[in-house]
Design a protein around this motif. Sequence first.
Motif, short mmCIF file in Angstrom:
data_model
loop_
_atom_site.label_atom_id
_atom_site.label_comp_id
_atom_site.label_asym_id
_atom_site.label_seq_id
_atom_site.Cartn_x
_atom_site.Cartn_y
_atom_site.Cartn_z
N GLY A 1 14.99 3.15 -21.96
CA GLY A 1 13.54 3.02 -21.81
C GLY A 1 13.11 1.70 -21.21
N THR A 2 12.37 0.93 -22.01
CA THR A 2 11.75 -0.29 -21.49
C THR A 2 12.75 -1.41 -21.22
OG1 THR A 2 11.37 -1.04 -23.76
CG2 THR A 2 9.59 0.18 -22.68
N GLY A 3 13.95 -1.26 -21.76
CA GLY A 3 14.94 -2.30 -21.59
C GLY A 3 15.02 -3.19 -22.81
N PRO A 4 16.21 -3.70 -23.11
CA PRO A 4 16.40 -4.44 -24.36
C PRO A 4 15.64 -5.76 -24.42
CG PRO A 4 18.40 -4.45 -23.02
CD PRO A 4 17.47 -3.48 -22.39
N LEU A 5 15.44 -6.42 -23.28
CA LEU A 5 14.76 -7.71 -23.34
C LEU A 5 13.29 -7.52 -23.72
CD1 LEU A 5 15.20 -10.70 -23.04
CD2 LEU A 5 14.54 -10.52 -20.64
N ILE B 1 9.73 -6.70 -30.63
CA ILE B 1 10.12 -6.63 -32.04
C ILE B 1 10.12 -8.02 -32.67
CG2 ILE B 1 12.65 -6.87 -32.02
CD1 ILE B 1 10.65 -4.06 -33.66
N LEU B 2 10.44 -9.03 -31.88
CA LEU B 2 10.42 -10.40 -32.40
C LEU B 2 8.99 -10.80 -32.79
CD1 LEU B 2 12.52 -12.87 -32.60
CD2 LEU B 2 11.29 -13.74 -30.61
N THR B 3 8.04 -10.53 -31.90
CA THR B 3 6.67 -10.97 -32.16
C THR B 3 5.99 -10.10 -33.21
OG1 THR B 3 6.03 -9.73 -30.17
CG2 THR B 3 6.24 -12.10 -29.96
N THR B 4 6.21 -8.79 -33.16
CA THR B 4 5.56 -7.93 -34.16
C THR B 4 6.16 -8.16 -35.55
OG1 THR B 4 7.03 -6.10 -33.60
CG2 THR B 4 4.87 -6.14 -32.54
N THR B 5 7.46 -8.40 -35.61
CA THR B 5 8.07 -8.70 -36.90
C THR B 5 7.52 -10.01 -37.44
OG1 THR B 5 10.09 -7.55 -36.31
CG2 THR B 5 10.25 -9.13 -38.12
N PHE B 6 7.37 -10.99 -36.57
CA PHE B 6 6.82 -12.28 -36.99
C PHE B 6 5.40 -12.11 -37.51
CE2 PHE B 6 3.85 -15.53 -35.40
CZ PHE B 6 4.14 -16.53 -36.32
N ILE B 7 4.56 -11.39 -36.79
CA ILE B 7 3.17 -11.20 -37.23
C ILE B 7 3.13 -10.43 -38.53
CG2 ILE B 7 1.01 -10.03 -36.64
CD1 ILE B 7 1.64 -10.69 -33.67
N ASP B 8 3.98 -9.42 -38.64
CA ASP B 8 4.02 -8.64 -39.88
C ASP B 8 4.43 -9.51 -41.06
OD1 ASP B 8 3.98 -6.22 -41.41
OD2 ASP B 8 6.17 -6.28 -41.37
N GLU B 9 5.44 -10.33 -40.85
CA GLU B 9 5.90 -11.22 -41.92
C GLU B 9 4.81 -12.22 -42.32
OE1 GLU B 9 8.91 -11.56 -43.70
OE2 GLU B 9 9.19 -9.52 -43.00
N SER B 10 4.09 -12.69 -41.32
CA SER B 10 3.06 -13.69 -41.61
C SER B 10 1.92 -13.10 -42.42
CB SER B 10 2.53 -14.30 -40.31
OG SER B 10 1.82 -13.33 -39.56
N ALA C 1 15.26 -8.99 -35.48
CA ALA C 1 15.00 -8.39 -34.16
C ALA C 1 16.27 -7.78 -33.59
CB ALA C 1 14.43 -9.45 -33.22
N LEU C 2 17.37 -8.50 -33.69
CA LEU C 2 18.62 -7.99 -33.12
C LEU C 2 19.14 -6.79 -33.90
CD1 LEU C 2 20.46 -11.29 -32.12
CD2 LEU C 2 19.31 -9.64 -30.63
N THR C 3 18.91 -6.78 -35.20
CA THR C 3 19.35 -5.63 -36.00
C THR C 3 18.59 -4.38 -35.57
OG1 THR C 3 19.92 -7.04 -37.87
CG2 THR C 3 19.52 -4.71 -38.34
N LYS C 4 17.27 -4.52 -35.41
CA LYS C 4 16.48 -3.37 -34.98
C LYS C 4 16.87 -2.95 -33.57
CE LYS C 4 12.57 -4.64 -37.90
NZ LYS C 4 11.27 -5.33 -37.97
N LEU C 5 17.17 -3.93 -32.74
CA LEU C 5 17.59 -3.62 -31.37
C LEU C 5 18.89 -2.82 -31.39
CD1 LEU C 5 17.32 -3.98 -28.30
CD2 LEU C 5 18.56 -6.14 -28.53
N TYR C 6 19.84 -3.23 -32.23
CA TYR C 6 21.12 -2.52 -32.30
C TYR C 6 20.90 -1.06 -32.73
CZ TYR C 6 25.96 -1.46 -33.50
OH TYR C 6 27.20 -0.88 -33.56
N VAL C 7 20.06 -0.88 -33.73
CA VAL C 7 19.82 0.47 -34.27
C VAL C 7 19.24 1.37 -33.18
CG1 VAL C 7 18.38 1.80 -35.86
CG2 VAL C 7 19.58 -0.26 -36.66
#
Lengths: 226, 173
Positions: B56-60, B66-75, B42-48
């Motif tokens: 835009g929407t803000g980093p938080l 990105i944390l939740t979608t990455t998790f769902i994608d991985e699952s 998540a932090l890597t994608k955030l940095y990029v």
Amino acid sequence: MTDLAELLDRAAEPAAAHVVPVDSDIARGRAALRRRRAGMAGGVCAAALLVSGAGGFVITRSAATPERVAPAAASHPTTTARSPHPARARTAAPFRGSLGARPFELHYVPPGWKVQGWTPESLVLVHTDGSPHTTVQDFEGKIAIESAAQPLPQTGIVRTLDGKRFRVTTLRSADGSPTPVIGSLTPSYGKGYLVVQGTTGADAAELLKIAAGTVPAGHDGSPALG
Amino acid sequence: MTSERDVGFTEFVTANRGRLERAARLLTYGNEQDAEDLVQQALTKLYVHWPRVARGTGPLTYSYRILTTTFIDESRRAWRRHERTGSLPAETGVPAPDADTRATVLAALAAVPPRQRAVIVLRYLLDQSVEQTATLLHCSEGTVKSQSAKALATLRIRLADVHTDTTHHGGTS
């Protein structure tokens, strides 16, 4: 009564205290940014860098135009995806990529589908109409072609197409719905096994054609890629 | 050389990495390695994407998404061997408080399907409203409510011995 939020808050505490230096997060971010910029530059050289770094699926052409197809070798036979012999159907020109360090070509894209793009680990197909506008990292509603270190679980059935054997099975997606998945039985694709993951309701026969049409370069008469 | 991106990113990570780690820990029901991998991704994608995200929407909000979608994608690709790219952070050996309850809650979360778990974490740990959760997960508010209700039903059974109050609605509405 204990509040759920309070319980979750307590469960979220680390098992052991630790500190991760911000520098390591910045280093990973910078490395990803370099890879992304290299990919945006396009061309064989940039893609080759990604292949060596990530060991995943990388198309050897510009990332800026992922929907366009790289031209095939002049000697390569070309038919359309609507061929009356779908198992042998080909795109007008195959995509060329790499699974791990091993180059291969994607010869079959089902009618109504197109390549959305790719990540270092997968090539993603989306429907030409009505596909969700999400990133290539999100597979929901899409078809993903990947190289996996492990074969699929030994469930489902084994099918042979174009002389190649694949496992055809069903796995659960994030929402619990069944999703057809095809996996190669032999580890001859990059990191190992080829996996073609569909979306809910996808035609397993079409996924099988995609798997059979994903050919290591140098096989099936196609030229080996450097 | 320190860029504007690095300065902003450093400030964000310093202030919010712990929050992301906590969410990731619940998403992975206590698997520290998987949680750390998730946060790193998540932090890597955030940095990029930092310049666009910061405007835009803000980093938080972006990091939650990105944390939740990455998790769902991985699952969704759970059969794949998960490659480890980072080293485990050094542990200091400090025992966690209330270990039994913690283990029970994490085990209960493990019984909740990934997408429902993401809804629970966003709603009850990260205090996101139904509308915000729907936006973050690219789904309808009705889906959030449905997923939340199913997850709460599972947790209610699994946490019966902890006398959990799962009848409240948590988060902001």
